[in-house]
Design a protein around this motif. Structure first.
Motif, PDB file in Angstrom:
ATOM      1  N   SER A   8       0.797  -1.226   0.000  1.00 21.89           N
ATOM      2  CA  SER A   8       0.000   0.000   0.000  1.00 21.89           C
ATOM      3  C   SER A   8       0.832   1.279   0.000  1.00 21.89           C
ATOM      4  CB  SER A   8      -0.930   0.022   1.212  1.00 21.89           C
ATOM      5  OG  SER A   8      -0.192   0.241   2.412  1.00 21.89           O
ATOM      6  N   GLY A   9       2.074   1.179   0.422  1.00 21.76           N
ATOM      7  CA  GLY A   9       2.892   2.376   0.558  1.00 21.76           C
ATOM      8  C   GLY A   9       2.621   3.122   1.851  1.00 21.76           C
ATOM      9  N   GLN A  10       1.754   2.581   2.704  1.00 20.01           N
ATOM     10  CA  GLN A  10       1.439   3.207   3.982  1.00 20.01           C
ATOM     11  C   GLN A  10       1.988   2.371   5.127  1.00 20.01           C
ATOM     12  OE1 GLN A  10      -2.991   4.290   2.710  1.00 20.01           O
ATOM     13  NE2 GLN A  10      -2.415   5.125   4.697  1.00 20.01           N
ATOM     14  N   SER A  11       2.374   3.041   6.175  1.00 21.74           N
ATOM     15  CA  SER A  11       2.847   2.348   7.366  1.00 21.74           C
ATOM     16  C   SER A  11       1.636   1.788   8.125  1.00 21.74           C
ATOM     17  CB  SER A  11       3.624   3.328   8.254  1.00 21.74           C
ATOM     18  OG  SER A  11       4.044   2.668   9.420  1.00 21.74           O
ATOM     19  N   VAL A  12       1.655   0.493   8.357  1.00 21.10           N
ATOM     20  CA  VAL A  12       0.564  -0.197   9.040  1.00 21.10           C
ATOM     21  C   VAL A  12       1.188  -1.145  10.055  1.00 21.10           C
ATOM     22  CG1 VAL A  12      -1.349  -1.823   8.711  1.00 21.10           C
ATOM     23  CG2 VAL A  12      -0.930  -0.055   7.002  1.00 21.10           C
ATOM     24  N   ASN A  13       0.538  -1.315  11.196  1.00 13.72           N
ATOM     25  CA  ASN A  13       1.028  -2.251  12.202  1.00 13.72           C
ATOM     26  C   ASN A  13       0.695  -3.676  11.749  1.00 13.72           C
ATOM     27  OD1 ASN A  13       1.688  -3.789  14.427  1.00 13.72           O
ATOM     28  ND2 ASN A  13       0.857  -2.332  15.904  1.00 13.72           N
ATOM     29  N   GLU A  14       1.545  -4.205  10.896  1.00 14.34           N
ATOM     30  CA  GLU A  14       1.322  -5.522  10.308  1.00 14.34           C
ATOM     31  C   GLU A  14       1.337  -6.625  11.358  1.00 14.34           C
ATOM     32  OE1 GLU A  14       4.297  -5.734   7.206  1.00 14.34           O
ATOM     33  OE2 GLU A  14       3.753  -3.689   6.616  1.00 14.34           O
ATOM     34  N   LYS A  15       2.211  -6.486  12.328  1.00 13.20           N
ATOM     35  CA  LYS A  15       2.333  -7.495  13.393  1.00 13.20           C
ATOM     36  C   LYS A  15       1.006  -7.630  14.154  1.00 13.20           C
ATOM     37  CE  LYS A  15       5.965  -8.651  16.593  1.00 13.20           C
ATOM     38  NZ  LYS A  15       7.078  -8.138  17.408  1.00 13.20           N
ATOM     39  N   SER A  16       0.372  -6.508  14.436  1.00 15.28           N
ATOM     40  CA  SER A  16      -0.909  -6.527  15.140  1.00 15.28           C
ATOM     41  C   SER A  16      -1.997  -7.200  14.306  1.00 15.28           C
ATOM     42  CB  SER A  16      -1.327  -5.103  15.504  1.00 15.28           C
ATOM     43  OG  SER A  16      -2.578  -5.108  16.151  1.00 15.28           O
ATOM     44  N   LEU A  17      -2.004  -6.942  13.001  1.00 11.20           N
ATOM     45  CA  LEU A  17      -3.000  -7.581  12.131  1.00 11.20           C
ATOM     46  C   LEU A  17      -2.814  -9.092  12.108  1.00 11.20           C
ATOM     47  CD1 LEU A  17      -3.148  -5.089   9.124  1.00 11.20           C
ATOM     48  CD2 LEU A  17      -4.913  -5.463  10.874  1.00 11.20           C
ATOM     49  N   VAL A  18      -1.572  -9.536  12.045  1.00 14.10           N
ATOM     50  CA  VAL A  18      -1.301 -10.983  12.048  1.00 14.10           C
ATOM     51  C   VAL A  18      -1.743 -11.591  13.378  1.00 14.10           C
ATOM     52  CG1 VAL A  18       0.530 -12.730  11.997  1.00 14.10           C
ATOM     53  CG2 VAL A  18       0.526 -10.873  10.320  1.00 14.10           C
ATOM     54  N   LYS A  19      -1.448 -10.919  14.486  1.00 19.03           N
ATOM     55  CA  LYS A  19      -1.865 -11.425  15.799  1.00 19.03           C
ATOM     56  C   LYS A  19      -3.382 -11.514  15.901  1.00 19.03           C
ATOM     57  CE  LYS A  19       2.088  -9.954  18.568  1.00 19.03           C
ATOM     58  NZ  LYS A  19       2.546  -9.081  19.673  1.00 19.03           N
ATOM     59  N   LEU A  20      -4.080 -10.502  15.413  1.00 18.18           N
ATOM     60  CA  LEU A  20      -5.539 -10.525  15.434  1.00 18.18           C
ATOM     61  C   LEU A  20      -6.074 -11.656  14.563  1.00 18.18           C
ATOM     62  CD1 LEU A  20      -8.412  -9.565  16.016  1.00 18.18           C
ATOM     63  CD2 LEU A  20      -8.057  -7.753  14.315  1.00 18.18           C
ATOM     64  N   ALA A  21      -5.503 -11.836  13.384  1.00 13.85           N
ATOM     65  CA  ALA A  21      -5.946 -12.922  12.504  1.00 13.85           C
ATOM     66  C   ALA A  21      -5.765 -14.268  13.191  1.00 13.85           C
ATOM     67  CB  ALA A  21      -5.183 -12.884  11.184  1.00 13.85           C
ATOM     68  N   ARG A  22      -4.621 -14.479  13.830  1.00 15.44           N
ATOM     69  CA  ARG A  22      -4.358 -15.745  14.529  1.00 15.44           C
ATOM     70  C   ARG A  22      -5.362 -15.929  15.667  1.00 15.44           C
ATOM     71  NH1 ARG A  22      -2.981 -19.524  12.575  1.00 15.44           N
ATOM     72  NH2 ARG A  22      -4.847 -20.269  13.544  1.00 15.44           N
ATOM     73  N   PHE A  23      -5.612 -14.867  16.408  1.00 16.50           N
ATOM     74  CA  PHE A  23      -6.569 -14.904  17.510  1.00 16.50           C
ATOM     75  C   PHE A  23      -7.956 -15.296  17.003  1.00 16.50           C
ATOM     76  CE2 PHE A  23      -9.755 -12.715  20.140  1.00 16.50           C
ATOM     77  CZ  PHE A  23      -9.437 -13.202  21.398  1.00 16.50           C
ATOM     78  N   ALA A  24      -8.401 -14.645  15.936  1.00 11.20           N
ATOM     79  CA  ALA A  24      -9.732 -14.923  15.385  1.00 11.20           C
ATOM     80  C   ALA A  24      -9.819 -16.359  14.868  1.00 11.20           C
ATOM     81  CB  ALA A  24     -10.052 -13.933  14.260  1.00 11.20           C
ATOM     82  N   LEU A  25      -8.791 -16.798  14.164  1.00  7.87           N
ATOM     83  CA  LEU A  25      -8.806 -18.165  13.628  1.00  7.87           C
ATOM     84  C   LEU A  25      -8.797 -19.197  14.747  1.00  7.87           C
ATOM     85  CD1 LEU A  25      -6.438 -17.711  10.571  1.00  7.87           C
ATOM     86  CD2 LEU A  25      -8.944 -17.916  10.561  1.00  7.87           C
ATOM     87  N   ASP A  26      -8.086 -18.909  15.837  1.00 11.98           N
ATOM     88  CA  ASP A  26      -8.106 -19.810  16.997  1.00 11.98           C
ATOM     89  C   ASP A  26      -9.508 -19.874  17.594  1.00 11.98           C
ATOM     90  OD1 ASP A  26      -5.421 -20.385  16.688  1.00 11.98           O
ATOM     91  OD2 ASP A  26      -4.761 -19.047  18.311  1.00 11.98           O
ATOM     92  N   LEU A  27     -10.152 -18.710  17.741  1.00 17.99           N
ATOM     93  CA  LEU A  27     -11.523 -18.696  18.282  1.00 17.99           C
ATOM     94  C   LEU A  27     -12.489 -19.481  17.397  1.00 17.99           C
ATOM     95  CD1 LEU A  27     -12.246 -15.062  19.557  1.00 17.99           C
ATOM     96  CD2 LEU A  27     -11.984 -17.124  20.915  1.00 17.99           C
ATOM     97  N   LEU A  28     -12.232 -19.469  16.103  1.00 14.35           N
ATOM     98  CA  LEU A  28     -13.101 -20.147  15.143  1.00 14.35           C
ATOM     99  C   LEU A  28     -12.674 -21.593  14.899  1.00 14.35           C
ATOM    100  CD1 LEU A  28     -13.405 -17.121  12.730  1.00 14.35           C
ATOM    101  CD2 LEU A  28     -15.249 -18.072  14.149  1.00 14.35           C
ATOM    102  N   HIS A  29     -11.688 -22.045  15.674  1.00  9.58           N
ATOM    103  CA  HIS A  29     -11.212 -23.435  15.627  1.00  9.58           C
ATOM    104  C   HIS A  29     -10.694 -23.829  14.247  1.00  9.58           C
ATOM    105  CE1 HIS A  29     -12.850 -23.806  19.620  1.00  9.58           C
ATOM    106  NE2 HIS A  29     -14.026 -23.407  19.164  1.00  9.58           N
ATOM    107  N   ILE A  30      -9.871 -22.949  13.682  1.00 12.45           N
ATOM    108  CA  ILE A  30      -9.199 -23.225  12.421  1.00 12.45           C
ATOM    109  C   ILE A  30      -7.767 -23.629  12.751  1.00 12.45           C
ATOM    110  CG2 ILE A  30      -8.436 -22.271  10.209  1.00 12.45           C
ATOM    111  CD1 ILE A  30     -11.500 -22.568  10.466  1.00 12.45           C
ATOM    112  N   HIS A  31      -7.280 -24.675  12.128  1.00 10.44           N
ATOM    113  CA  HIS A  31      -5.947 -25.209  12.411  1.00 10.44           C
ATOM    114  C   HIS A  31      -4.874 -24.141  12.206  1.00 10.44           C
ATOM    115  CE1 HIS A  31      -2.466 -27.831  12.331  1.00 10.44           C
ATOM    116  NE2 HIS A  31      -3.257 -28.780  12.840  1.00 10.44           N
ATOM    117  N   PRO A  32      -3.877 -24.094  13.096  1.00 13.93           N
ATOM    118  CA  PRO A  32      -2.805 -23.097  12.950  1.00 13.93           C
ATOM    119  C   PRO A  32      -2.033 -23.207  11.637  1.00 13.93           C
ATOM    120  CG  PRO A  32      -2.678 -24.162  15.104  1.00 13.93           C
ATOM    121  CD  PRO A  32      -3.742 -24.875  14.321  1.00 13.93           C
TER     122      PRO A  32
END
Length: 152
Positions: A8-32
């Motif tokens: 995108s050319g914009q600074s984004v907290n990518e690490k936080s997005l990945v952590k949130l995605a992992r958190f959501a997928l864990d809650l939804l019982h999707i394999h790591p």
């Protein structure tokens, strides 16, 4: 496995997005090991995708491209694995929406990331009943994420 690519050319907290995605997928019982790609793009790229895949002009905030049609698992079963697909986010559109709704960028981006994940898992909001289910689950995941962040 979650990959993130910021084009995108914009600074984004990518690490936080990945952590949130992992958190959501864990809650939804999707394999790591289920594969997810998060791509951040500029407005011009998102406009091309929006028109090509949705038939609508201009940029949008999030698009989802499911692959293996995985569905949420159950707590008492082995979680499903495979290729979830791609969630494409447009940070500049997200920032405009965040400003309009008096949200932080991180909150709005997180909400839209979860929204995109839910689309990858077969949720939709075309009908009122579907919308109620999808948005309630989106809100539940975000509330759990916020509670988790407060405790840590």
């Amino acid at each position: 496995m979650i990959d993130i690519n910021n084009e995108s050319g914009q600074s984004v907290n990518e690490k936080s997005l990945v952590k949130l995605a992992r958190f959501a997928l864990d809650l939804l019982h999707i394999h790591p090991d289920a594969e997810l790609s998060i791509v951040l793009v500029d407005e011009a790229t998102m406009s091309v995708y929006h028109e090509k895949f949705m038939g609508e002009p201009g940029p949008t905030d999030v698009l989802s491209f499911p692959m293996d049609e995985l569905r949420p698992g159950q707590a008492d079963q082995d979680p499903p694995t495979g290729v979830l697909g791609d969630v494409v986010l447009c940070p500049s559109v997200i920032q405009h929406q965040a400003d309009e709704m008096d949200h932080t960028f991180n909150h709005e981006a997180g909400y839209l990331l979860v929204h995109g994940l839910l689309h990858l898992l077969g949720f939709d909001h075309g009908e009122p009943e579907e919308k109620a289910v999808m948005f309630a689950l989106n809100d539940q995941i975000m509330q759990a994420w916020e509670k988790r962040k407060v405790r840590n």
